[in-house]
Write an enzyme that holds these catalytic residues in place. Structure first.
Site, PDB file in Angstrom:
ATOM      1  N   GLU A  79       0.894  -1.445  -0.207  1.00  0.00           N
ATOM      2  CA  GLU A  79      -0.091   0.101  -0.082  1.00  0.00           C
ATOM      3  C   GLU A  79       0.827   1.453   0.120  1.00  0.00           C
ATOM      4  O   GLU A  79       0.261   2.448  -0.475  1.00  0.00           O
ATOM      5  CB  GLU A  79      -1.317  -0.243   1.005  1.00  0.00           C
ATOM      6  CG  GLU A  79      -1.742  -0.856   1.011  1.00  0.00           C
ATOM      7  CD  GLU A  79      -3.853  -0.986   1.890  1.00  0.00           C
ATOM      8  OE1 GLU A  79      -2.477  -0.583   3.152  1.00  0.00           O
ATOM      9  OE2 GLU A  79      -3.950  -1.791   2.000  1.00  0.00           O
ATOM     10  N   GLU A 110       6.257 -21.462   8.891  1.00  0.00           N
ATOM     11  CA  GLU A 110       6.448 -20.891   9.999  1.00  0.00           C
ATOM     12  C   GLU A 110       7.012 -21.342  11.154  1.00  0.00           C
ATOM     13  O   GLU A 110       8.429 -20.459  11.819  1.00  0.00           O
ATOM     14  CB  GLU A 110       5.530 -20.391  10.826  1.00  0.00           C
ATOM     15  CG  GLU A 110       5.141 -21.729  12.080  1.00  0.00           C
ATOM     16  CD  GLU A 110       3.935 -20.993  12.713  1.00  0.00           C
ATOM     17  OE1 GLU A 110       3.574 -21.295  13.492  1.00  0.00           O
ATOM     18  OE2 GLU A 110       2.714 -20.089  12.066  1.00  0.00           O
TER      19      GLU A 110
END
Length: 294
Positions: A79, A110
């Site tokens: 963004e 992870e």
């Protein structure tokens, strides 16, 4: 037990709540996310202060995380381009499991610390880079592997975690502890832990961009107008700041490649596009300073 894994003592009968009460309870619990970020304000300010000279020297923002935390890092990174015209190549994100993990949970990714280190090393971190590492637990192996690799490259490391005394916040250059406590649905850190990370990232990157002269007053003058809505916003901003009418603002904006700061400067000081660009460069991109200069 980690705070983020503990069962909340406040609502043990959550599944029995009537729907209006259930919704209100879930919303009210999110307020803890805001309070957690407020409590970490000094650390976030220190992170911005430490990051600023590195970014001004040409460094990159590199976000690292797994699951919800990693996706929030991706969101903040992508963004920055439309909002502040921040170069895409200077806002990167590493997500455990790769791009596919943005849409599908990649179980076990992870837990791979060496992979986190390898992916960070592939980016060749330097002392000018700023690495934002996110893990609600504060101990996710993928993130910790990336942290060690980033530190080896001399990058500034910022660790965001939701548990006290976490390895991530202890080993990062600046640790940011977001104390959200136990989740309303035990262990579901996509709730207020995730919300606190989103707020903290918004706060960090927005403050950094303000200090990089990407904002005039509270106006988004360095946006990249990549769609009709943003083109209209660029026009409205140019008219508002310069006082020019729509036709004049539209014409000058087009000449300036729809760069609001350039158009405003050209209009207000009656400069050519080239002259406006030189004046803005001389002011280090600071529109306010450029407007005040003789």
């Amino acid at each position: 037990m980690l705070n983020t894994e503990a069962s909340s003592t406040q609502h043990p009968d959550l599944d029995l709540y009537a729907l209006p009460t259930l919704v209100d309870t879930l919303v009210q619990d999110q307020l803890d996310a805001v309070r957690a970020v407020q409590a970490a304000g000094a650390q976030i300010a220190a992170a911005v202060a430490a990051a600023l000279p590195r970014i001004q020297a040409g460094g990159r923002l590199i976000y690292v995380g797994a699951g919800t935390s990693g996706r929030l890092g991706v969101l903040d990174s992508v963004e920055l381009y439309p909002t502040f015209s921040w170069p895409r190549e200077r806002a990167l994100a590493l997500l455990a499991g790769g791009e596919r993990a943005m849409f599908v949970a990649i179980e076990g990714a992870e837990d791979d610390g060496p992979q986190g280190a390898a992916e960070m090393l592939a980016l060749a971190p330097t002392p000018n880079d700023v690495v934002l590492l996110l893990a609600a637990s504060g101990a996710t192996p993928y993130v910790m592997g990336a942290l060690r690799a980033a530190r080896a490259g001399g990058a500034l490391t910022l660790g965001f975690a939701n548990n006290p005394g976490a390895a991530l916040t202890a080993q990062a250059d600046i640790g940011i502890f977001l104390d959200t406590g136990a989740e309303l649905i035990a262990g579901s850190t996509r709730l207020k832990a995730g919300s606190s990370q989103k707020i903290a990232l918004n706060t960090f990157s927005s403050a950094l961009m303000v200090k990089l002269n990407k904002v005039y007053g509270n106006l988004m003058v360095d946006l990249k107008p990549t769609n009709a809505k943003l083109l209209q916003r660029a026009l409205a901003l140019t008219m508002r700041i310069s006082g020019a009418d729509e036709a004049r603002a539209q014409a000058v904006l087009a000449q300036c490649g729809h760069h609001v700061k350039l158009a405003v400067l050209a209009l207000n000081k009656q400069l050519s596009v080239g002259e406006a660009r030189a004046a803005l460069d001389a002011a280090d991109g600071n529109l306010r300073q450029a407007l005040l200069s003789p």
